[in-house]
Design an enzyme around this catalytic site. Structure first.
Site, short mmCIF file in Angstrom:
data_model
loop_
_atom_site.label_atom_id
_atom_site.label_comp_id
_atom_site.label_asym_id
_atom_site.label_seq_id
_atom_site.Cartn_x
_atom_site.Cartn_y
_atom_site.Cartn_z
N LEU A 37 -7.20 6.04 3.66
CA LEU A 37 -7.38 7.19 2.77
C LEU A 37 -6.17 7.44 1.88
O LEU A 37 -6.17 8.40 1.11
CB LEU A 37 -7.66 8.45 3.60
CG LEU A 37 -9.00 8.46 4.34
CD1 LEU A 37 -9.09 9.67 5.25
CD2 LEU A 37 -10.16 8.46 3.36
N ARG A 38 -5.14 6.59 1.98
CA ARG A 38 -3.97 6.81 1.14
C ARG A 38 -4.33 6.68 -0.34
O ARG A 38 -3.79 7.40 -1.19
CB ARG A 38 -2.86 5.83 1.50
CG ARG A 38 -1.57 6.09 0.72
CD ARG A 38 -0.43 5.19 1.16
NE ARG A 38 0.11 5.63 2.43
CZ ARG A 38 0.12 4.89 3.53
NH1 ARG A 38 -0.40 3.68 3.51
NH2 ARG A 38 0.64 5.35 4.63
N ALA A 39 -5.25 5.79 -0.67
CA ALA A 39 -5.65 5.62 -2.07
C ALA A 39 -6.26 6.89 -2.62
O ALA A 39 -5.99 7.28 -3.78
CB ALA A 39 -6.65 4.46 -2.18
N ASP A 42 0.82 -1.22 0.00
CA ASP A 42 0.00 0.00 0.00
C ASP A 42 0.85 1.26 0.00
O ASP A 42 0.38 2.32 -0.41
CB ASP A 42 -0.92 -0.02 1.23
CG ASP A 42 -1.84 1.18 1.28
OD1 ASP A 42 -2.63 1.36 0.34
OD2 ASP A 42 -1.76 1.95 2.26
#
Length: 667
Positions: A273-275, A192
Site C-alpha cells: 500500500l506504499r504506492a 520501493d
C-alpha cells in the site's frame, strides 16, 4: 563556488516537478533519479537546496531543532525558550564509501579517551535534518547503509544503538538519490522506499543541445554573473515553495480522488500500500504547488506518473515505465469534479525546453545503452520466437560456421540453487560467498590498530589503569591495548556465464529451457550483488557478448536475443573464459570468480576442451549439464571431472525442486 541555478537547467520538466513536489511535502518520500551519464542529475539536485526556505534553529544545537517546537529527545536538549537563529537549509552529500559511523554517528572517541565519558558525535543524518540529503550513485551504496538511510527517511528519526551509546534524534530530510542503471539496479524492496522516480535522458534536438552548451559555457566563464541573471526566477521559485507549504494543510483529498488513486494502484498491480500513500501525498503536494485547495484529476495523473513506474516492475529485467493509455482508462472510470481554468504560472516557473545541462564535463549526448561492445556480426536485432519447424536438427549436418542462427524464446524463470566460491574472500560486499568485510557483523576482536574496535580497546585497557597511574582525567591507553574488529559478511563475486549456443543446443528446442535457466541464474546474481559477464560460443569461435558489468538487465537482453546454430567450439569458449578471468583478476584482485558453463559437453570443432583445464585451475566452476533424452553420453560429466567442477543437471538447478526431491528421499 556559486552553484548552478535550478531555473537555468534547460528542460527536464518531470525531474524539476518531482523535486519541487518533495520540497513542498518531504513526506512524499524522496526522489530517485535514473539516467545516463552527463544528464545534469547532480547539477539540478545541488541547485535545489538554494530554493528551500531558510529555517529557524536553536542556537548551538547540532541537530537543527526548531525553537518553536524543539525535539524532546534531542541529545543536545532540553532547550530553553528563546529566539532562534536563522540559517539556510543544508544540502548534505553522502559519499558512496561512507561508513556506518559517518552516517548515523557514533561514540565521540576523543572525549571517551581524554575525559572517560560517553558522548555522542552526530553523523550525516543529523546534519541533513530539515534539509536535503543527497546520495550520488545510490545503487553503488552498500546495502546496510541504504537500509539505515531509508529507515530514517521513513520514520523521520535516527536510532543509534552501538558501542554503549543509545541515542535517538529527529532526521526529517528531503532524500534524493541519483544512479546510472548501467552500473546495476537497486534491490526491489529498496527501490520501493523512494517516493518518486524520474527517468532522465539527454535530448537529441540540436537546438536544445546548443542552448545547454551555451548556458554551461557562460556559467563556467563567470558563475556569479550567470547566477545573477536567474536571481528573479530563483526568488520566485523559493517564494512559491514557501506558499505551497503554507497551503498544503488546507488541501482536501476528496473521496473521488482517493478512490481513483486506489483504483489506479490496484489496476497496475503494485505490491503493498506504499504506492497508494505516496501517490496521495504527491497529489496533495501538486495541488498545493498549483495553488489549489482540492485535488484534481490532473494532480492524480501526474502523481501516479511519478510514483508508480518503478513499483510496477515485477523483476529487474522489466523496463521501468507506465502505460499512459491504461492510466487514462482507469481515471476515466471515476467522475472528477470539473477542473478549474488553468491559472497563469507565477514568476519563477522553470523555463520550458527539452534540453539538459551536462555535468562535470560529460557530453549530454553520450549513449547510456549497454556497456558491452557493439555487434556487427548479424546476430543482434533479429526477431525472437521459437525455432520454426525443420530447424530442430540444424546442428552438425553441414553447418561449418555460425550461419544465420535461430533465436529461441526463454523458458520460465525460477529460483536457482545457491552456488558459492569456497573459502573466505575479501571482495566487494554482496550476498554470495563468505568474506572478511568491514561492513559485516562483528565476530570478535584481535590485536591491531587498523579498523579500531573501540569497546574492545577500552575493555583491554581498563584492568591496567591503576597500575599505569591514572589520575581520573582520562584513560591511559598503551599500544598493546589496541584491538581491531574482525567482521564476517558476504561478498559479491564475478559470475561469468559461458553458454553453448551451437546447433546441438537448438536440437529438440533445448535452448528454451537453457535460456530460462540462465535467466534464473542472472536473477540470482542480481539479488546477490554480483558482477556478471556472458560468453557465447558457436560455429568456429567464442564471443564476449557482455563484458563483466553490474548491469544484469543488459545481460538478460543479450541472452534473450542469443541465436543458436552451427558447430560446437567448446574449447574456444573455455579459452575465452580463461582470458576474461585473467584480465578481471588484474583489474580487481579481491573479487573472486564463479564460472558457470552451460553445455551438453559436445565439442564438434577445435581441440580437446580439457586442454584449457590448466588455465582454469583454482576457479570455482559449475557445469550445467544440458543433455536430454533417454540415451545420454555423459560428456558434460566427463568435462566437469576434468575441470574439477560441480556438475548439475539442467533440471537440478531449481532450488525448490531440489528440496522436494530430498524430502521424497527422506520419506
Amino acid at each position: 563556488m556559486t552553484p548552478y541555478p535550478f531555473s537555468a537547467v534547460v528542460g527536464m520538466d518531470d525531474l524539476k516537478l518531482a523535486l519541487l513536489v518533495n520540497a513542498v511535502s518531504p513526506s512524499v518520500g524522496g526522489v530517485l533519479v535514473r539516467g545516463e551519464k552527463g544528464t545534469a542529475k547532480s547539477t539540478i539536485v545541488r541547485a535545489l537546496a538554494s530554493l528551500l526556505p531558510s529555517i529557524a534553529v536553536v542556537p548551538g544545537c547540532r541537530f537543527a531543532c526548531d525553537p518553536a517546537a524543539p525535539d524532546p529527545e534531542c541529545p543536545d536538549g532540553p532547550h530553553e525558550e528563546g529566539p532562534g537563529a536563522v540559517r539556510p537549509a543544508r544540502l548534505v552529500e553522502l559519499p558512496v564509501g561512507a561508513s556506518e559511523d559517518r552516517l548515523t554517528g557514533s561514540l565521540d572517541l576523543e572525549r571517551a579517551l581524554t575525559e572517560g565519558v560517553k558522548a555522542y558525535e552526530p553523523g550525516l543524518l543529523a546534519g541533513a535534518h530539515r534539509g536535503v540529503l543527497y546520495v550520488d550513485e545510490v545503487n553503488l551504496l552498500h546495502d546496510h547503509l541504504v537500509d539505515l538511510l531509508l529507515d530514517a527517511a521513513a520514520m523521520g528519526r535516527s536510532f543509534v544503538e552501538r558501542e554503549g551509546v543509545s541515542v535517538r534524534h529527529a532526521a526529517r530530510f528531503l532524500l534524493v538519490g541519483t544512479m546510472n542503471p548501467e552500473e546495476g539496479e537497486l534491490r526491489p524492496q529498496l527501490l520501493d522506499r523512494f517516493g518518486l522516480t524520474v527517468e532522465v535522458a539527454a535530448t537529441r534536438e540540436p537546438a536544445e543541445r546548443a542552448e545547454v552548451v551555451r548556458r554551461r559555457l557562460r556559467y563556467e566563464e563567470d558563475p556569479a554573473r550567470f547566477a545573477v541573471a536567474f536571481e528573479g526566477a530563483e526568488h520566485g521559485l523559493g517564494e512559491r515553495i514557501a506558499a505551497a507549504r503554507a497551503l498544503l494543510p488546507s488541501v482536501v483529498l476528496g473521496d473521488r480522488a482517493l478512490r481513483a488513486i486506489t483504483a489506479v494502484c490496484a489496476g497496475f498491480e503494485v505490491d503493498g500500500l506504499r504506492a497508494d500513500l505516496v501517490t496521495a501525498r504527491a497529489a496533495l503536494a501538486l495541488a498545493a504547488w498549483h495553488g489549489r485547495t482540492s485535488v484534481t484529476r490532473e494532480d492524480v495523473r501526474q502523481a501516479a506518473g511519478l510514483a508508480l513506474p518503478h513499483r510496477r516492475r515485477r523483476d529487474p529485467f522489466d523496463a521501468p515505465g507506465l502505460d499512459e493509455a491504461k492510466l487514462d482508462a482507469l481515471l476515466d472510470e471515476h467522475d472528477f469534479e470539473p477542473e478549474p481554468e488553468p491559472e497563469p504560472e507565477p514568476e519563477g516557473t522553470p523555463p520550458d525546453g527539452g534540453g539538459t545541462e551536462p555535468e562535470d564535463g560529460g557530453g549530454p549526448g553520450e549513449d547510456g545503452a549497454d556497456s558491452g561492445p557493439s555487434r556487427d556480426d548479424g546476430t543482434e536485432g533479429r526477431d525472437g520466437g521459437r525455432p520454426p519447424a525443420g530447424q530442430d536438427a540444424a546442428d552438425e549436418a553441414g553447418h561449418s560456421g555460425a550461419g544465420e542462427g535461430v533465436v529461441a524464446a526463454p523458458g520460465g524463470v525460477f529460483r536457482p540453487r545457491l552456488f558459492t566460491v569456497d573459502g573466505i574472500g575479501e571482495g566487494a560486499p554482496g550476498r554470495r560467498s563468505k568474506a572478511r568485510s568491514p561492513y559485516g557483523r562483528v565476530s570478535g576482536a584481535v590485536p591491531g590498530a587498523r579498523g579500531l574496535h573501540l569497546t574492545a580497546t577500552l575493555r583491554a585497557a581498563a584492568p591496567h589503569q591503576r597500575a599505569r597511574g591514572r589520575d581520573g582525567r582520562g584513560l591511559v591507553i598503551a599500544g598493546e591495548d589496541l584491538r581491531r574488529a574482525v567482521r564476517e559478511g558476504r561478498e559479491g563475486n564475478l559470475v561469468l556465464f559461458v553458454v553453448d549456443a551451437s546447433g546441438s543446443m537448438a536440437a529438440r528446442r533445448r535452448m528454451t529451457a537453457v535460456k530460462g535457466a540462465a535467466l534464473s541464474l542472472l536473477m540470482d546474481a542480481y539479488q546477490r550483488r554480483d558482477k556478471i559477464g556472458l560468453i557465447t560460443f558457436r560455429g568456429t569461435s567464442a564471443e564476449l557478448a557482455l563484458p563483466p558489468t553490474s548491469s544484469v538487465e543488459a545481460g538478460a537482453r543479450r541472452l534473450e536475443r542469443l541465436p543458436t546454430g552451427g558447430r560446437t567450439p567448446l574449447t574456444a569458449g573455455l579459452l575465452r573464459a580463461a582470458e576474461v578471468l585473467r584480465v578481471e583478476r588484474l583489474r580487481d584482485p579481491s573479487r573472486r570468480a564463479l564460472l558457470v558453463l552451460v553445455t551438453d559437453g559436445r565439442a564438434t570443432h577445435g581441440p580437446d576442451p580439457l586442454l584449457a583445464a590448466p588455465l582454469l585451475a583454482g576457479v570455482r566452476t559449475v557445469v550445467v549439464d544440458c543433455e536430454t533424452g533417454p540415451v545420454r553420453l555423459g560428456l558434460a560429466a566427463r568435462l566437469g571431472a576434468g575441470l574439477g567442477a560441480e556438475v548439475v543437471p539442467l533440471d537440478g538447478l531449481d532450488a525448490l525442486a531440489g528440496v522436494v526431491r530430498r524430502s521424497r528421499r527422506a520419506a
